[in-house]
Scaffold this active site. Structure first.
Site, mmCIF file in Angstrom:
data_model
loop_
_atom_site.group_PDB
_atom_site.id
_atom_site.type_symbol
_atom_site.label_atom_id
_atom_site.label_comp_id
_atom_site.label_asym_id
_atom_site.label_seq_id
_atom_site.Cartn_x
_atom_site.Cartn_y
_atom_site.Cartn_z
ATOM 1 N N ASP A 1 6.770 -4.013 -7.929
ATOM 2 C CA ASP A 1 5.343 -3.817 -7.649
ATOM 3 C C ASP A 1 4.602 -3.202 -8.872
ATOM 4 O O ASP A 1 3.638 -3.790 -9.411
ATOM 5 C CB ASP A 1 4.913 -3.160 -6.296
ATOM 6 C CG ASP A 1 4.950 -4.205 -5.216
ATOM 7 O OD1 ASP A 1 5.959 -5.013 -5.266
ATOM 8 O OD2 ASP A 1 4.282 -3.994 -4.224
ATOM 9 N N ALA B 1 -1.580 -1.006 -6.888
ATOM 10 C CA ALA B 1 -2.899 -1.273 -7.720
ATOM 11 C C ALA B 1 -3.777 -0.079 -7.734
ATOM 12 O O ALA B 1 -4.386 0.167 -8.573
ATOM 13 C CB ALA B 1 -3.568 -2.424 -7.156
HETATM 14 O O1 PMV Z 1 5.776 -5.019 -1.453
HETATM 15 P P1 PMV Z 1 6.230 -6.512 -1.091
HETATM 16 O O2 PMV Z 1 5.741 -6.850 0.347
HETATM 17 O O3 PMV Z 1 5.698 -7.626 -1.960
HETATM 18 O O4 PMV Z 1 7.792 -6.543 -0.844
HETATM 19 C C1 PMV Z 1 8.544 -6.024 -2.015
HETATM 20 C C2 PMV Z 1 9.657 -6.916 -2.214
HETATM 21 C C3 PMV Z 1 11.035 -6.616 -2.032
HETATM 22 O O5 PMV Z 1 11.858 -7.036 -2.729
HETATM 23 C C4 PMV Z 1 11.243 -6.860 -0.310
HETATM 24 C C5 PMV Z 1 11.266 -5.224 -2.025
HETATM 25 C C6 PMV Z 1 11.071 -4.516 -3.388
HETATM 26 O O6 PMV Z 1 11.263 -3.083 -3.326
HETATM 27 O O7 PMV Z 1 11.336 -5.156 -4.172
#
Ligand code: PMV
Length: 309
Positions: free
Chosen positions: A148, A107
């Site tokens: 993300d 973000a």
């Molecule tokens: O960034 P976080 O803690 O929400 O984790 C990401 C989710 C995972 O699937 C564990 C890792 C990824 O890169 O997708």
């Protein structure tokens, strides 16, 4: 030049974390109540570009700071746009907790990139922005799946499969979640690394579990799109049982999950990398106050209410 401000939300993973690294789908949603904001203002001639993030206790000049994610973000924007370094000052502010799996790194980078591109009069498309933020995510997380940066840049719920165009989707009916923070760090690259090692030792069991998680994700997407919120609780329980099998849960997460369910939440599971970080609980307007209280009583450091819409 005029000043420019842009922001990006935090995020939660609803279903499918970890399995998404192995090609299964996952669902994530923005948390609009938590935001990172970047403000770009003109600097004096010859000052170059400086970046300041008081919440993160950081201050950088662009030159010589490329190893840092914020400076790297700015450099990537300038490269992408074919622009030289402007004389400007960027201030980044964020109320997204760091290292809790709420997308704070993505973000902050997204807000900075969006604000700088707009300041230069060259706003970026969501897909372009997301690809750029992904590059900076690699600095924090090694080889993240890309979920993300996608949800944070699009600012909408997404159905995500690694290597495919993300699909934004719309809940048939908005639903309420409480996000409970264990207060323990969730070192994503460590939990992802631990799952990878375990997968190498026991490939059959791990792959079967990833596939089962993928199946839960498909059902969950359809339930969300149809507004069948009541179906989500059992699906969260199923996903959480599979995450336990991957050994990414922890006593602290389990304590919050148990407390939420005992207080009347419709479902609860960890969200993100696991080990520490956050859990999510499905609530109704009638249960939200009780579940929040019990989460705090069970040790939550912070509880955030969000509407997935
Ligand atoms: O960034 P976080 O803690 O929400 O984790 C990401 C989710 C995972 O699937 C564990 C890792 C990824 O890169 O997708």
């Amino acid at each position: 030049m005029n000043t420019c401000t842009a922001s990006a939300p935090g995020k939660i993973i609803l279903f499918g974390e970890h399995a998404v690294v192995y090609g299964q789908p996952a669902l994530a949603a923005p948390v609009h109540d938590l935001r990172a904001t970047a403000h770009v203002a003109p600097g004096s001639p010859g000052s170059g570009l400086s970046i300041e993030a008081p919440d993160l206790d950081q201050r950088h000049a662009l030159a010589g700071a490329a190893a840092h994610a914020l400076a790297l973000t700015a450099q990537l924007v300038l490269e992408r746009l074919g622009e030289g370094e402007p004389d400007a000052h960027i201030t980044v502010q964020s109320d997204i907790p760091v290292a809790g799996g709420l997308g704070s790194g993505a973000a902050v980078s997204a807000a900075l990139a969006r604000a700088l591109a707009a300041y230069l009069g060259r706003p970026l498309e969501n897909a372009e922005l997301s690809a750029l933020v992904y590059e900076t995510e690699k600095v924090h997380h090694g080889t993240p799946s890309g979920i993300d940066n996608t949800v944070v840049c699009y600012g909408m719920p997404v159905y995500f499969v690694r290597g495919h165009e993300p699909e934004v989707f719309h809940p048939g009916k908005p639903f309420d979640l409480l996000i409970g923070d264990t207060g323990m760090p969730s070192p994503t690259h460590e939990t992802v690394g631990a799952v990878r090692e375990a997968w190498q030792r026991e490939p059959n069991m791990y792959e079967a579990t990833f596939t089962e998680i993928g199946a839960v994700v498909e059902v969950a997407r359809s339930a969300i799109e149809r507004g069948q919120t009541a179906r989500l609780g059992p699906l969260m329980a199923e996903n959480q049982a599979l995450l336990r099998r991957l050994r990414v849960s922890s006593p602290e997460l389990e304590q919050l999950i148990e407390a939420a369910l005992a207080a009347g939440a419709g479902g609860a599971k960890l969200s993100g990398g696991g080990e520490g970080g956050n859990m999510i609980a499905l609530v109704e307007p009638e249960t939200v106050a009780r579940v929040r209280k019990e989460l705090y009583r069970a040790g939550a450091r912070r509880v955030i209410h969000t509407l997935v819409r």
